[in-house]
Write a protein that holds these residues in place. Structure first.
Motif: not given
Length: 358
Positions: A130-137, A182-196
């Motif tokens: 499964a594709a996942e995000n280790a969102f703290e890093t 290539g797009i970083r996200t974090h659950p605290d920001q929902g679907r906001q794209k953090l590193n465009l």
């Protein structure tokens, strides 16, 4: 994590397929008479989410609730499970068994991970990737789940990129191809794209046995805002990748690319009329049953484009408002839309982005 029962129903066995025992006779008849079944996530008029199983005529055979919005699936004709994944940044997945009496299973990522909406089974069906995000890093990872042990998460390995989206198993049965959007996200920001500004999409080949990176491929730096998302593999082992452009709307960017293990990743230059119709957003891609016809959708421009993968030439441009889901069927493709259209049928729901063949 111990699996949680999402809903208690028994499954109908017969002809190598099984779904809900509580199906009405007409539904059971449709299931057993259909050579092909499709799965698609939906939102109903009351705002509830679920996954529907449809027959080859786009009639709903059964539906199953989801705890939130679904996205993509893991399905394999040799595997008796169908897994529906939460849309990013959701952390749930639901597994439905189609070959025996069994209860749907709800399982989750660890607390510091979230799903990216896609996954794939190993060749023998014993593992789910499964594709996942280790969102703290911000690192992309592939979570590995043991199908034989209630989808217990047993390990993970790096995708060597950020924002992994669709995963496909290559024809050798040993290599994963991962689209790192290539797009970083974090659950605290929902679907906001953090590193465009610093996006770095890539496509990676990874050995399933060891998690070793075999090769990584990127487009030219000027295309670093083309988020590589969805993939399909043709009969010649070429991977076709649909992108979603996060840059200036006036940029001249091809949003379709192809990758061959020996020839690398290159943009596909479409005819002007095709590129204009597609816009700068590819929602789903699928390879036809012939192995050489490719379908690409764009929900933003409302189009389904079919191409010949041998020549790159367009075979058809079909304007269908709100269309995103697409999948191969006998004689072509079936598509679905957020307005409720599925093939030639209309349903009282909004279909989500993808269709799986069950």
């Amino acid at each position: 994590m111990k699996p949680v029962v999402l809903e208690r129903r028994k499954f109908l066995a017969g002809a190598g397929l099984a779904w809900l025992a509580s199906l009405a006779p007409a539904g059971a008849e449709k299931l057993l008479a259909s050579d092909v079944l499709f799965a698609a996530a939906y939102r109903d008029p009351q705002g509830a989410y679920g996954v529907a199983i449809l027959d080859e005529k786009a009639a709903v055979v059964s539906s199953h609730p989801l705890p939130g919005r679904g996205h993509g699936f893991a399905a394999n004709p040799r595997v008796e499970w169908l897994v529906a994944f939460a849309r990013r940044p959701g952390n749930f997945a639901v597994a439905l068994h189609r070959g025996m009496a069994a209860e749907p299973l709800l399982f989750h990522t660890p607390a510091d991970r979230h799903f990216y909406g896609h996954g794939v089974f190993s060749a023998d069906g014993r593992l789910l990737y499964a594709a996942e995000n280790a969102f703290e890093t911000g690192d992309g990872v592939i979570g590995v789940y043991d199908v034989t042990d209630g989808f217990k998460r047993i390990s993970e390995f790096a995708t060597h990129g950020v924002g992994p989206h669709e995963i496909v198993l290559m024809p050798d049965g040993k290599t994963l191809c991962v689209a790192n959007g290539g797009i970083r996200t974090h659950p605290d920001q929902g679907r906001q794209k953090l590193n465009l500004p610093t996006m770095a999409p890539s496509v990676a080949f990874i050995d399933t046995a060891s998690g070793t990176l075999l090769s990584s491929h990127a487009l030219p730096a000027r295309l670093h805002r083309l988020s590589l998302r969805h993939m399909a593999v043709d009969a010649n082992r070429q991977v076709w990748i649909g992108g979603q452009y996060e840059g200036d709307v006036f940029d001249d960017v091809a949003v379709l690319a192809r990758l061959h293990e020996d020839r690398g990743l290159v943009s596909v230059q479409l005819e002007d009329r095709v590129a204009t119709a597609l816009g700068k957003y590819a929602g789903s891609v699928a390879i036809g049953n012939d192995g050489v016809t490719l379908a690409v959708t764009s929900p933003k421009s409302g189009v389904v484009i079919t191409l010949d993968t041998r020549t790159g030439k367009a075979l058809d441009i079909d304007m269908k408002p709100g269309t995103c889901g697409v999948q191969a069927r006998k004689g072509g493709f079936v598509s679905s839309s957020e307005t409720g259209r599925f093939g030639a049928s209309s349903h009282d729901c909004a279909w989500d982005n993808h269709i799986a063949r069950v």
